[in-house]
Design a protein around this motif. Structure first.
Motif, mmCIF file in Angstrom:
data_model
loop_
_atom_site.group_PDB
_atom_site.id
_atom_site.type_symbol
_atom_site.label_atom_id
_atom_site.label_comp_id
_atom_site.label_asym_id
_atom_site.label_seq_id
_atom_site.Cartn_x
_atom_site.Cartn_y
_atom_site.Cartn_z
ATOM 1 N N UNK A 50 -25.533 34.365 9.798
ATOM 2 C CA UNK A 50 -25.487 33.224 10.727
ATOM 3 C C UNK A 50 -24.297 32.311 10.417
ATOM 4 N N UNK A 51 -24.036 32.088 9.120
ATOM 5 C CA UNK A 51 -22.889 31.257 8.735
ATOM 6 C C UNK A 51 -21.584 31.922 9.158
ATOM 7 N N UNK A 52 -21.486 33.228 8.978
ATOM 8 C CA UNK A 52 -20.290 33.974 9.386
ATOM 9 C C UNK A 52 -20.076 33.844 10.897
ATOM 10 N N UNK A 62 -18.748 30.347 11.667
ATOM 11 C CA UNK A 62 -17.323 30.232 11.375
ATOM 12 C C UNK A 62 -16.492 30.945 12.447
ATOM 13 N N UNK A 63 -17.031 32.046 12.949
ATOM 14 C CA UNK A 63 -16.310 32.825 13.948
ATOM 15 C C UNK A 63 -16.129 32.112 15.271
ATOM 16 N N UNK A 64 -16.944 31.107 15.542
ATOM 17 C CA UNK A 64 -16.840 30.345 16.794
ATOM 18 C C UNK A 64 -15.599 29.464 16.802
ATOM 19 N N UNK A 106 -10.208 27.548 14.116
ATOM 20 C CA UNK A 106 -9.652 27.235 12.799
ATOM 21 C C UNK A 106 -10.770 27.361 11.770
ATOM 22 N N UNK A 107 -10.921 28.563 11.234
ATOM 23 C CA UNK A 107 -12.010 28.833 10.291
ATOM 24 C C UNK A 107 -11.938 27.930 9.064
ATOM 25 N N UNK A 108 -10.730 27.658 8.579
ATOM 26 C CA UNK A 108 -10.580 26.810 7.396
ATOM 27 C C UNK A 108 -11.103 25.406 7.661
ATOM 28 N N UNK A 109 -10.786 24.853 8.826
ATOM 29 C CA UNK A 109 -11.256 23.513 9.173
ATOM 30 C C UNK A 109 -12.779 23.502 9.337
ATOM 31 N N UNK A 110 -13.319 24.539 9.945
ATOM 32 C CA UNK A 110 -14.772 24.620 10.117
ATOM 33 C C UNK A 110 -15.456 24.736 8.752
#
Length: 122
Positions: free
Chosen positions: A79-81, A84-86, A89-93
């Protein structure tokens, strides 16, 4: 990964907690101790969870016994992955997520990252 529905989550919570094979009757009786639900409804949803790959099953006499294929932690990680995929900017999320963590959770994350780093050295 699609989030589990309410009854799916109730069934999985019990099976994760019990950490053993269980019958639909056991699951249904436990849910009925909290709220009413029909045996056939639990049986249908349990079979759907098996079809989706969440549960393994084994026949004992005339009854099917069910047990989770993946852990609760593996479900949470997926679920966390997805979360992040949404983000574009994965780093910012990820930073936003970490900023909301308690000091104990940050310490656990540091330990996990440290363990991961030391496994790469071996």
């Amino acid at each position: 990964m699609r989030r589990l529905g309410d009854l799916e989550a109730e069934i999985m919570d019990r099976l994760w907690s019990w950490n053993r094979f269980a019958t639909v009757r056991e699951v249904c009786d436990d849910i009925n101790s909290v709220r009413p639900v029909a045996y056939t409804t639990v049986m249908t949803v349990t079979n759907i969870l098996h079809t989706k790959g969440w549960l393994q099953r084994s026949k004992e006499g005339r009854a099917w016994l069910y047990k989770p294929v993946r852990s609760r932690e593996a479900y949470a990680a997926a679920l966390m992955e997805d979360g992040l995929g949404v983000s574009q900017d994965r780093s910012a999320a990820l930073l936003q997520f970490v900023e909301g963590m308690s000091p104990e959770e940050v310490a656990a994350l540091r330990e996990a990252l440290s363990t991961m780093g030391s496994q790469g050295d071996a």
